[in-house]
Structures are given as structure tokens and as C-alpha cells.
Design a protein around this motif. Structure first.
Motif, mmCIF file in Angstrom:
data_model
loop_
_atom_site.group_PDB
_atom_site.id
_atom_site.type_symbol
_atom_site.label_atom_id
_atom_site.label_comp_id
_atom_site.label_asym_id
_atom_site.label_seq_id
_atom_site.Cartn_x
_atom_site.Cartn_y
_atom_site.Cartn_z
ATOM 1 N N GLU A 102 -10.495 77.964 116.880
ATOM 2 C CA GLU A 102 -11.506 78.813 117.549
ATOM 3 C C GLU A 102 -12.588 77.935 118.187
ATOM 4 N N GLU A 103 -13.010 76.920 117.461
ATOM 5 C CA GLU A 103 -14.047 76.010 117.985
ATOM 6 C C GLU A 103 -13.546 75.312 119.263
ATOM 7 N N LYS A 147 -13.497 77.891 122.059
ATOM 8 C CA LYS A 147 -14.865 78.212 122.486
ATOM 9 C C LYS A 147 -15.433 77.078 123.358
ATOM 10 N N THR A 170 -16.257 77.415 127.481
ATOM 11 C CA THR A 170 -17.634 77.253 127.955
ATOM 12 C C THR A 170 -17.634 76.521 129.297
ATOM 13 N N THR A 190 -10.682 87.239 123.268
ATOM 14 C CA THR A 190 -12.065 86.720 123.333
ATOM 15 C C THR A 190 -12.442 86.009 122.044
#
Ligand SMILES: NC(=O)c1ccc[n+]([C@@H]2O[C@H](COP(=O)([O-])OP(=O)(O)OC[C@H]3O[C@@H](n4cnc5c(N)ncnc54)[C@H](O)[C@@H]3O)[C@@H](O)[C@H]2O)c1
Ligand SMILES: [Zn+2]
Length: 351
Positions: A281-282, A285, A289, A351
Motif C-alpha cells: 500500500e505504501e 501510495k 502521488t 483507491t
């Protein structure tokens, strides 16, 4: 020697290059540019390295020109300008110029010296270092090539001032990759950058190159460790090739494609190499970005998976991945059940 890597940094490196080229007494000196580096970089190069060149060789900009036809033109150009085995070629450009120019140099009269002066972030931290030269074969990336180190790589962040933002971001994807496969604290500092500008990334260039060279010095011919540099690239290359040949689709730069590849492969890693879900997930993300999501339809996914089966790194029809066990801990030669691919795309789109 193929297992030596020479890299010099900053503006003073051009003075040293001038001295080195003069001392080596090459019979003739050629410089290769593409249409953009001719406009943006050539004058500055001559300002800081006022070497007399026999000819400036030109190629059109863009991955679609990284092919045999361009090589053939350049071999003719060299020949017509009287290049011999003691000539030298200076590649001034991004990864397309350094990959193709390196290949042209390695093959002309069975190999002449070449220097790389990377002018994109991607070429600085990745393409120009490590000795891989090559060209594409139709839609298949980097199918033809040779591994040989340039005489020297001259890295100067000032070239980045004229580089379009998307190209800067493309190179940044490779820097993030170096953090993911080798250096958690480097990953942490990159992921906390809020804005990408040449000035903000400048200090991170050298550590990125150092991560890559450490790997290449141990395993120049990709028998083992070097495979870790392919994290995100198994799917990333297939995505890049797919979008390159489907001209009605948006164009994806190399870094944009491998950014998606790294998210997909982070998901695969949660199933196949024990990466914690929270780290996948990190990774997602962080990449989203900087890289807006691309919607990849089921038809497109199937087309991408078809190309994946042609990856030159496949052995006996098996698709092997480089995955992660944790940030900074890669795991090579992982076989992935094909059923996971569509789930990986779902993970990317969610998402
Ligand atoms: N050999 C390797 O180990 C290796 C590793 C990674 C990538 N690659 C290859 O590198 C290529 C991608 O490299 P890239 O991203 O540098 O692409 P690129 O060479 O196409 O450069 C990107 C664009 O920026 C322009 N440009 C270059 N320098 C500029 C400057 N200073 N100012 C303004 N415009 C400039 C170029 O003309 C081009 O339009 C791919 O072909 C990929 O396969 C090779
Ligand atoms: Zn890459």
C-alpha cells in the motif's frame, strides 16, 4: 575492462573529459545527439568541452527511433566521415541516445570507444551506467544489444533544467526503484519529497547511481544479483511496449510504465514473496502521488500479458519476476501464478 565503471560528476568533469580525449589521441571524434539534445545541450557541451569534432551525428528523438534503421544510418555516417577503429563516439542525450549510441559504437568495426553524457534524469541514474547498450526489435524492447561499459560517464545535473517535467518524473521512478530494492532510508527520503524539481532531486542522483553500480560491479552479465534492477520491469516493459504500439492510447514514458509495473509487482510480492500488505500500500501510495493512474482495460491487460510472454528474460516459457520481501530486500527468480495478474491490476486501480 568491462567490470570497471568510470563516472565523473559536475561541471569540472567536462574539463577532465577534454583533457582525457586529447590525451587519448583519437583519430577522429564524433558526437551523437537527438533533435532535442542538439537544440538544448550541444552548445553547452562545446562551451565546457571545446573539443574539435569531426562530425555531429544526428538522430530523431524518441523511443520509436531506437531501432536498426537508425543504427544503419549512423554506421553509414561514421563510415562516410572516415571513422576507424581508433575513433570515439560521445553520446549526448537521454537513454535512447546512450543505449543506441553505445550499441552503434560497440558494433562499428567490432567496437570503438564511447563516452556517455546523460542529459535526462533517467539516463543519469540508470541507462548510461552499467554497460547495457541496445535497440528495440519491433515492439519488443531492448532485444538486440551488447554489454560494454563506456570509457566514462559524465554526470551533470544542470542538463535537467531544460528537461520536461514528465521526463524528470520518469527518471525519478528509477530512483525510487533503487530505494525499494536496496536502500530503505533512501526510499524514505525520496518518498517524502513533496515536489519534483531539478534542484530537489540533484543531491539524490549520486546515491542512486551508487546503488546501481554496486549491483553491476558484482554481476555485470545479469547472472544473478543484477536481476534485482528489473523490479517493476517485467510488467513495466510489457506495459511500455503495449502503449508504444497502440498509437491511439496515451503515450507512456519508460518511468511511467515501470511505476505501474512496480505497483503491480508489489501486489504480486504480497502473495509470492511475503511482502507485508501495508508496504505494498505504501508503495502504491507513493507512486500514485507522483504518477496519476492510468486506466488499463481488460483488453489492454490481455494485450500486455501477451507481450509479457515474449520477455527476453523468460526461460523455457517460465515468466520469472523480481519481487520484494521487504523494502530494500529483493527476491529474484520468483514464479508467479498467472491467475494473480488480474488481481494485481485490480489492486492498482483500487483507491
Ligand atoms: N541501458 C540501460 O541499462 C537502460 C536502463 C534504463 C532505461 N534504458 C532505456 O532508456 C530509454 C529511456 O531513456 P530516457 O527516458 O532518457 O528517454 P529519451 O532518451 O527518449 O529522452 C527523453 C526525451 O527528453 C529529450 N531530452 C533529453 N535530454 C534533454 C534535455 N536536457 N533537455 C530537454 N530535452 C531533453 C529527448 O530528446 C527525448 O525527447 C529507454 O529506451 C530505455 O529502454 C536503458
Ligand atoms: Zn528502467
Amino acid at each position: 575492462m568491462e567490470n570497471q565503471i568510470h563516472i565523473t560528476y559536475g561541471i569540472t568533469a567536462f574539463e577532465d573529459l577534454h583533457i582525457e580525449l586529447t590525451e587519448k589521441q583519437y583519430s577522429s571524434v564524433f558526437i551523437l545527439v537527438d533533435s532535442n539534445t542538439k537544440s538544448f545541450c550541444l552548445d553547452r557541451f562545446f562551451k565546457y568541452c571545446p573539443i574539435k569534432v569531426n562530425a555531429v551525428l544526428n538522430m530523431a528523438a524518441g523511443e520509436e527511433n531506437k531501432n536498426l534503421k537508425t543504427c544503419e544510418k549512423l554506421w553509414h555516417d561514421l563510415s562516410e566521415h572516415g571513422a576507424d577503429r581508433n575513433s570515439v563516439l560521445i553520446n549526448l542525450g537521454g537513454g535512447v541516445v546512450t543505449d543506441l549510441g553505445g550499441f552503434v559504437a560497440c558494433t562499428f568495426k567490432r567496437g570503438i570507444d564511447f563516452y556517455n553524457i546523460p542529459t535526462t534524469l533517467l539516463a543519469m541514474v540508470d541507462a548510461s551506467v552499467g554497460g547495457k547498450t541496445g535497440i528495440d526489435l519491433g515492439p519488443l524492447k531492448n532485444q538486440i544489444g551488447i554489454i560494454r561499459e563506456p570509457e566514462n560517464v559524465i554526470v551533470d545535473a544542470a542538463w535537467l533544467n531544460t528537461l520536461p517535467y514528465e521526463e524528470l518524473r520518469s527518471g525519478f521512478a528509477e530512483m525510487l526503484k533503487h530505494g525499494l530494492i536496496a536502500n530503505p532510508s533512501y526510499w524514505d527520503s525520496l518518498k517524502s519529497l513533496t515536489q519534483l524539481t531539478p534542484q530537489r532531486v540533484e543531491n539524490f542522483i549520486k546515491p542512486s547511481i551508487e546503488e546501481k553500480t554496486k549491483v553491476v560491479l558484482v554481476d555485470p552479465h545479469e547472472k544473478g544479483l543484477r536481476k534485482i534492477l528489473n523490479f517493476g520491469h517485467t510488467l513495466g516493459h510489457a506495459i511500455e511496449s503495449y502503449y508504444l504500439t497502440h498509437t491511439k492510447k496515451p503515450r507512456l514514458l519508460h518511468g511511467e510504465a515501470i511505476a505501474i509495473g512496480m505497483i503491480l509487482e508489489a501486489y504480486l510480492a504480497t502473495h509470492c514473496s511475503g511482502l507485508a500488505k501495508i508496504l505494498a500500500e505504501e508503495i502504491k501510495k507513493t507512486f500514485v502521488t507522483f504518477f496519476p493512474k492510468v486506466i488499463i482495460s481488460t483488453t489492454d491487460q490481455n494485450g500486455i500479458l501477451e507481450l509479457l510472454r515474449h520477455d527476453k528474460k523468460n526461460k523455457a516459457g517460465r515468466i520469472n519476476f523480481v519481487l520484494l520481501k521487504a523494502i530494500g530486500v529483493p527476491h529474484i527468480d520468483v514464479e508467479v501464478p498467472q491467475a494473480l495478474f488480474s488481481k494485481a491490476f485490480e489492486f492498482y486501480h483500487s483507491t
